[in-house]
Each structure stands twice: as C-alpha cells, then as structure tokens.
Design a protein around this motif. Structure first.
Motif, PDB file in Angstrom:
ATOM      1  N   THR A 158       0.842  -1.204   0.000  1.00 21.05           N
ATOM      2  CA  THR A 158       0.000   0.000   0.000  1.00 21.05           C
ATOM      3  C   THR A 158       0.869   1.244   0.000  1.00 21.05           C
ATOM      4  N   LEU A 159       1.936   1.225   0.788  1.00 24.34           N
ATOM      5  CA  LEU A 159       2.844   2.373   0.852  1.00 24.34           C
ATOM      6  C   LEU A 159       3.481   2.628  -0.509  1.00 24.34           C
ATOM      7  N   GLY A 160       3.878   1.554  -1.203  1.00 24.86           N
ATOM      8  CA  GLY A 160       4.490   1.703  -2.520  1.00 24.86           C
ATOM      9  C   GLY A 160       3.533   2.292  -3.543  1.00 24.86           C
ATOM     10  N   ARG A 161       2.273   1.816  -3.543  1.00 25.24           N
ATOM     11  CA  ARG A 161       1.291   2.354  -4.490  1.00 25.24           C
ATOM     12  C   ARG A 161       1.014   3.836  -4.211  1.00 25.24           C
ATOM     13  N   ARG A 162       0.868   4.162  -2.949  1.00 23.93           N
ATOM     14  CA  ARG A 162       0.605   5.552  -2.574  1.00 23.93           C
ATOM     15  C   ARG A 162       1.800   6.448  -2.914  1.00 23.93           C
ATOM     16  N   PHE A 163       3.005   5.909  -2.739  1.00 21.62           N
ATOM     17  CA  PHE A 163       4.217   6.655  -3.064  1.00 21.62           C
ATOM     18  C   PHE A 163       4.259   7.021  -4.541  1.00 21.62           C
ATOM     19  N   LEU A 164       3.919   6.084  -5.418  1.00 24.89           N
ATOM     20  CA  LEU A 164       3.931   6.354  -6.858  1.00 24.89           C
ATOM     21  C   LEU A 164       2.888   7.413  -7.224  1.00 24.89           C
ATOM     22  N   GLU A 165       1.724   7.375  -6.571  1.00 26.39           N
ATOM     23  CA  GLU A 165       0.702   8.391  -6.819  1.00 26.39           C
ATOM     24  C   GLU A 165       1.206   9.769  -6.395  1.00 26.39           C
ATOM     25  N   MET A 166       1.836   9.840  -5.227  1.00 24.08           N
ATOM     26  CA  MET A 166       2.366  11.106  -4.730  1.00 24.08           C
ATOM     27  C   MET A 166       3.495  11.616  -5.631  1.00 24.08           C
ATOM     28  N   TYR A 167       4.356  10.687  -6.086  1.00 24.34           N
ATOM     29  CA  TYR A 167       5.463  11.066  -6.969  1.00 24.34           C
ATOM     30  C   TYR A 167       4.947  11.698  -8.258  1.00 24.34           C
ATOM     31  N   THR A 168       3.922  11.095  -8.860  1.00 22.97           N
ATOM     32  CA  THR A 168       3.365  11.626 -10.111  1.00 22.97           C
ATOM     33  C   THR A 168       2.808  13.031  -9.919  1.00 22.97           C
ATOM     34  N   LYS A 169       2.088  13.257  -8.822  1.00 26.74           N
ATOM     35  CA  LYS A 169       1.515  14.583  -8.557  1.00 26.74           C
ATOM     36  C   LYS A 169       2.605  15.619  -8.318  1.00 26.74           C
ATOM     37  N   MET A 170       3.623  15.255  -7.542  1.00 27.45           N
ATOM     38  CA  MET A 170       4.702  16.199  -7.236  1.00 27.45           C
ATOM     39  C   MET A 170       5.540  16.501  -8.474  1.00 27.45           C
ATOM     40  N   LYS A 171       5.693  15.512  -9.350  1.00 27.41           N
ATOM     41  CA  LYS A 171       6.450  15.741 -10.581  1.00 27.41           C
ATOM     42  C   LYS A 171       5.721  16.734 -11.484  1.00 27.41           C
ATOM     43  N   GLU A 172       4.403  16.592 -11.616  1.00 26.57           N
ATOM     44  CA  GLU A 172       3.634  17.526 -12.436  1.00 26.57           C
ATOM     45  C   GLU A 172       3.682  18.940 -11.856  1.00 26.57           C
ATOM     46  N   LYS A 173       3.659  19.046 -10.530  1.00 23.83           N
ATOM     47  CA  LYS A 173       3.743  20.363  -9.884  1.00 23.83           C
ATOM     48  C   LYS A 173       5.115  20.988 -10.127  1.00 23.83           C
ATOM     49  N   LEU A 174       6.169  20.162 -10.036  1.00 23.66           N
ATOM     50  CA  LEU A 174       7.523  20.668 -10.257  1.00 23.66           C
ATOM     51  C   LEU A 174       7.715  21.126 -11.697  1.00 23.66           C
ATOM     52  N   LYS A 175       7.098  20.439 -12.639  1.00 25.17           N
ATOM     53  CA  LYS A 175       7.177  20.867 -14.043  1.00 25.17           C
ATOM     54  C   LYS A 175       6.635  22.281 -14.196  1.00 25.17           C
ATOM     55  N   VAL A 176       5.516  22.556 -13.524  1.00 24.93           N
ATOM     56  CA  VAL A 176       4.916  23.889 -13.586  1.00 24.93           C
ATOM     57  C   VAL A 176       5.830  24.917 -12.929  1.00 24.93           C
ATOM     58  N   ASP A 177       6.409  24.566 -11.779  1.00 24.88           N
ATOM     59  CA  ASP A 177       7.289  25.493 -11.061  1.00 24.88           C
ATOM     60  C   ASP A 177       8.542  25.818 -11.872  1.00 24.88           C
ATOM     61  N   LEU A 178       9.105  24.823 -12.548  1.00 30.95           N
ATOM     62  CA  LEU A 178      10.333  25.031 -13.317  1.00 30.95           C
ATOM     63  C   LEU A 178      10.103  25.822 -14.597  1.00 30.95           C
ATOM     64  N   HIS A 179       8.882  25.800 -15.088  1.00 28.28           N
ATOM     65  CA  HIS A 179       8.589  26.427 -16.372  1.00 28.28           C
ATOM     66  C   HIS A 179       8.926  27.917 -16.388  1.00 28.28           C
ATOM     67  N   SER A 180       8.862  28.560 -15.228  1.00 31.59           N
ATOM     68  CA  SER A 180       9.092  30.009 -15.153  1.00 31.59           C
ATOM     69  C   SER A 180      10.556  30.374 -14.958  1.00 31.59           C
ATOM     70  N   HIS A 181      11.450  29.402 -14.907  1.00 30.99           N
ATOM     71  CA  HIS A 181      12.850  29.695 -14.572  1.00 30.99           C
ATOM     72  C   HIS A 181      13.809  29.083 -15.592  1.00 30.99           C
ATOM     73  N   ARG A 182      14.935  29.745 -15.743  1.00 33.54           N
ATOM     74  CA  ARG A 182      16.065  29.151 -16.452  1.00 33.54           C
ATOM     75  C   ARG A 182      16.823  28.312 -15.438  1.00 33.54           C
ATOM     76  N   ILE A 183      17.175  27.086 -15.802  1.00 32.10           N
ATOM     77  CA  ILE A 183      17.786  26.181 -14.832  1.00 32.10           C
ATOM     78  C   ILE A 183      19.211  25.808 -15.232  1.00 32.10           C
ATOM     79  N   CYS A 184      20.015  25.532 -14.221  1.00 34.42           N
ATOM     80  CA  CYS A 184      21.368  25.019 -14.415  1.00 34.42           C
ATOM     81  C   CYS A 184      21.368  23.549 -14.026  1.00 34.42           C
TER      82      CYS A 184
END
Length: 255
Positions: free
Chosen positions: A143-169
């Motif tokens: 159960t922890l593993g399944r929930r972890f993958l769900e959380m990872y997917t949501k956080m990755k999509e949020k990070l994509k949005v956050d990074l979109h406004s910045h130039r990254i190194c």
C-alpha cells in the motif's frame, strides 16, 4: 505472462490462517481438509477467504457495518483534537483525524529518512502507532508503494509547472555501485523570484554504460520527459566522455 493481480487493501485489517477440519465418517484418505480463513484484527471475527471461492465484499461489509472496534468507521467529523504543528513553529492547532494525511506523512518520513518500505511492517513501528495514534493503522509495504507512486506523479507535475518560469542550471554525474550497476543522476538548480537558490533531482536512473553516447541520449530523454527548454548551463566532471555528451545535448537544444 499475465501481470499479478493486486491484493485487496482489506488484508491490512485481516490476518490469513488455515483451519484444519476433521471430516469424520468419510473415506480415511480424506479425513482432513484445510479451509482458508481470515480473522479481523480488531474483533477476531472470522470469514472464509479462499481466493478461488470467496470475495472480499463480506469482509468490507464487516468493517464498515459490523465491527465495533474498527477505528475508521465510528468517526465524528465534528470531533477535533489539539496537536503541535511543526510547519507553524510548533503552534498548538485543532484538527480532525485524516487517514490520507497520516499515510502521506508516513511516506514522507520513509523517503526523507531513507527507510525501506518494509519499515512500516516492523513490530516497533506498529507498537509506536498503537500508542501514539490509535486511529492510524500502519499500511503494508505494498500500500505504501502504491501511494508513493501516486504522490510522486503529482509532485512531478507540480515541479514541471514550477520550473517552467525559470532558467535552470543542470549538473549530472555517473558512477558504478557495489553491485556493478551504472547509475546517473540529473539535478536542476534555479533561483526563484525571491532570489532563493533551489535544488531538485530530476532523474536518478540506471544507465547502460559510461560512454558519451549513452550519457548524451539519456540526458536528451530526461529533458524531453520534463519538457524544459530553458537550460542555462550543464555541468559535469572534466572527462572526455562528458564533454562529448554535453556537446551532443547542446546541439539538440539549439538545433
């Protein structure tokens, strides 16, 4: 090969066991039979649990309507408890018990402290939870593993949005583990609008080899996956293969 069927979450609340039946008055070669049973962890009620004959609906029915000790059924939404909130300077706040919030906090603990998923099945952790929070039933590692993958997917999509406004190194590195497996990590650094430095790991994965072709292709695929084109710099160790790999990526970005 068919994928394994996912085990029901009901088994977090029931224990499997075999009941040996003594069949008297029949052929002596078949005097004993084993029946698959399941016992409720809260009230010891038992149900037939042969996966070939029985479904789990009767066990869910027991938890939701019959078990008097199931901690998640008898819950008054208006009942609140006082707790110290670390995110608010340990201020005393009032809150409702939320199973999903507890599960997410458990996942963050496992990730931050670099613990195995099986940690939540340890006797010590379960005893601690039974004292600290009776309402929280520690999950299984599945159960922890399944929930972890769900959380990872949501956080990755949020990070994509956050990074979109910045130039990254970007920084990248490769190494070989003690199991002789090649790994590569790709990390993004950026400064936000408040001039604060941030570091985020974009990818941590297995790589075929340390040749520049493998490094360059993997870097390219990582950037395509994240959909980010505002790359300011790419930094790596001063070796010939990294120079060729970065040159390959630079041509792909500019081309």
């Amino acid at each position: 090969m068919k994928p394994c069927k996912k085990e029901s979450d009901v088994w977090e609340h029931f224990e499997k066991y075999d009941l040996v039946l003594d069949l008297k008055g029949v052929d002596r070669t078949k005097r004993k039979e084993v029946e698959k049973r399941a016992k409720c962890k809260y009230c010891n009620a038992t149900y037939a649990s042969d996966t070939k004959k029985n479904e789990t609906s009767n066990m869910w029915e027991h938890l939701n309507k019959q078990c008097l000790h199931y901690p998640y059924r008898h819950k008054d939404k208006n009942t609140r408890t006082l707790a110290f909130d670390a995110s608010k300077g340990n201020a005393l706040v009032s809150r409702n018990f939320n199973k999903n919030d507890c599960l997410d906090a458990c996942i963050r603990m496992v990730v931050r402290d670099e613990l195995p998923f099986s940690f939540v099945e340890g006797e010590g952790f379960r005893e601690f939870c039974s004292v600290a929070c009776l309402q929280f039933n520690p999950p299984s590692h599945r159960t922890l593993g399944r929930r972890f993958l769900e959380m990872y997917t949501k956080m990755k999509e949020k990070l994509k949005v956050d990074l979109h406004s910045h130039r990254i190194c970007l920084t990248t590195d490769t190494w070989i583990s003690v199991q002789n497996v090649n790994y590569m990590v790709l990390t993004a650094h950026f400064v936000d609008f408040d001039y604060k430095m941030h570091k985020r790991i974009l990818n941590f994965c297995v790589i075929d080899s340390h040749k520049w072709e493998s490094i360059g292709k993997l870097l390219e695929n990582c950037l395509i996956d994240w959909g980010h084109e505002k790359i300011l710099t790419i930094t790596a160790d001063n070796v010939a293969v990294n120079t060729k790999a970065i040159e390959y990526v630079r041509k792909k970005i500019n081309g």
